[in-house]
Design a protein around this motif. Structure first.
Motif: not given
Length: 324
Positions: A11-25, A58-63
Motif C-alpha cells: 500500500a505504501v509503495a502504491f501510494l508513493i507512486s500515485v502521489l509522485l506521478s502528478p508531480i513528475f509527469i 518514480m518506480i525506483l524512488l517508490s521501491i
C-alpha cells in the motif's frame, strides 16, 4: 503481524507512486523529456510521440523508499536487501543514461548495444562478488524436483546471462501502454508469495514493494498512457526480478514465472534468425505484441491478454514450486 506488514508495504509503495506521478509527469513534460517513436514501429504509435518518458524514476524512488523504511522498521536488513537495491538501482541508472541520450541528446537508439552490455555485465559481476563474500551457494535447482547441480566458478557466467538476459527481456516487452506494469506486477507478486512461503521476508518485502510501485505507476501508464517508464524502469525491473530469482535459488523457475518476457524475447530471436536465413519474417513485427497489433487486435486487447497469460504462468510457477 507480518501479513499486515506485507500488505502495508504494498500500500505504501502504491501510494508513493500515485502521489509522485502528478508531480513528475508535468516536470518531465516541461523538460521536454518526451518519447521519440521509431518510424518502423506500428503507425498507430506515432500519436504517442512526445509522451513523457523516464517515468521509471518514480518506480525506483517508490521501491527504494519503501524497501528501506519497511525493512528497517520491521526487519533487520540483510545482504539480500542491499543486493536487491544495488542491482535495481544499478540497472535503473543504466536505463536512465540510455533514456537521457535518447530524449535529451535526441539519439533515438540511446546507448550502443556494447555500452549497455558492458554496464550490465559490470553490475552482474559486482553482484557475484558481494554474494560470494556472504557464502552464497553456486548451486542451481531444477523446479519440481530435489535435483540441483553446482556450477562452481561458472556460476558467474550463469549470473551474467540471467541478469543481462532478463533485464533485456523486460525491456523488449515494454512496448505497449501498461504491458510491463501489469505483467511485472504479476511476476513479482508470484515471487512475493514464494518468498513468504519460504520465510524470506526481506525478499518478500522488496517484492511486494515492487508490486505496489508498478501498480501505482499503472494508474498513469494504462492506455492511453500519460507517461512511459522508459529503459529507466524496464531495465531496473528486469534486473530486479532476475536478482530475486537468484537470491531465492529459483533461477530456472524464473523462465516459467517470467514466461511472457521469455516469449517476447524468443519472438525477436526467431524473427532475426528467420530473416537472415531465409529473407522471410515469421511475425508481422517483433516483439510478439506488435504482431498481434498488426493482426488487428486493439492495443488494450493485446495488453489484457498478455496480463492474463502472465497470470497463468505465475500461478503455474507457484504450483510447480510449492505443490509438486
Amino acid at each position: 503481524m507480518l501479513e499486515q506488514v506485507i500488505l502495508f508495504t504494498m500500500a505504501v509503495a502504491f501510494l508513493i507512486s500515485v502521489l509522485l506521478s502528478p508531480i513528475f509527469i508535468p516536470f518531465l513534460r516541461r523538460l521536454k523529456f518526451g518519447q521519440s517513436i521509431r518510424e518502423e514501429g506500428p503507425k498507430s504509435h506515432q500519436k504517442k510521440s512526445g509522451t513523457p518518458t523516464m517515468g521509471g524514476i518514480m518506480i525506483l524512488l517508490s521501491i527504494i523508499v519503501t524497501t528501506l523504511v519497511m525493512t528497517n522498521k520491521y526487519l533487520e536488513p540483510t545482504f539480500k536487501t542491499y543486493l536487491l537495491l544495488l542491482v535495481t538501482v544499478g540497472f535503473g541508472l543504466l536505463g536512465f543514461l540510455d533514456d537521457f541520450i535518447k530524449v535529451v541528446l535526441k539519439r533515438n537508439l540511446g546507448l550502443t548495444s556494447k555500452q549497455k552490455f558492458l554496464g550490465q555485465v559490470l553490475i552482474a559481476i559486482i553482484f557475484y562478488l558481494v554474494a560470494k563474500q556472504n557464502e552464497f551457494s553456486t548451486a542451481v535447482s531444477i523446479p519440481g524436483t530435489d535435483y540441483s547441480f553446482d556450477l562452481g566458478w561458472f556460476y558467474v557466467v550463469f549470473l551474467i546471462i540471467w541478469l543481462v538476459g532478463f533485464s533485456n527481456a523486460v525491456n523488449l516487452t515494454d512496448g505497449l501502454d501498461g504491458l510491463v506494469s501489469g505483467t511485472g506486477a504479476v511476476a513479482f507478486g508470484a515471487f512475493a508469495v514464494l518468498a513468504w512461503n519460504y520465510s524470506q521476508f526481506d525478499v518478500a518485502i522488496f517484492s511486494v514493494g515492487v508490486v505496489g510501485a508498478v501498480l501505482g505507476f499503472l494508474v498513469f501508464n494504462a492506455h492511453p498512457a500519460k507517461v512511459f517508464m522508459g529503459d529507466t524502469g524496464s531495465l531496473a525491473l528486469g534486473g530486479a526480478i532476475a536478482t530475486i530469482a537468484v537470491l531465492m535459488k529459483l533461477e530456472i523457475l524464473l523462465i516459467l514465472i517470467g514466461g511472457i518476457f521469455v516469449i517476447e524475447t524468443l519472438s525477436v530471436i526467431i524473427q532475426v534468425i528467420s530473416f537472415k536465413a531465409t529473407g522471410k519474417r515469421v511475425f508481422k513485427m517483433s516483439p510478439l505484441h506488435h504482431h498481434y497489433e498488426l493482426s488487428g487486435w486493439s492495443e488494450w486487447r493485446v495488453v489484457v491478454t498478455f496480463w492474463a497469460v502472465g497470470l497463468l504462468f505465475a500461478m503455474l510457477g507457484i504450483y510447480v514450486e510449492v505443490w509438486i
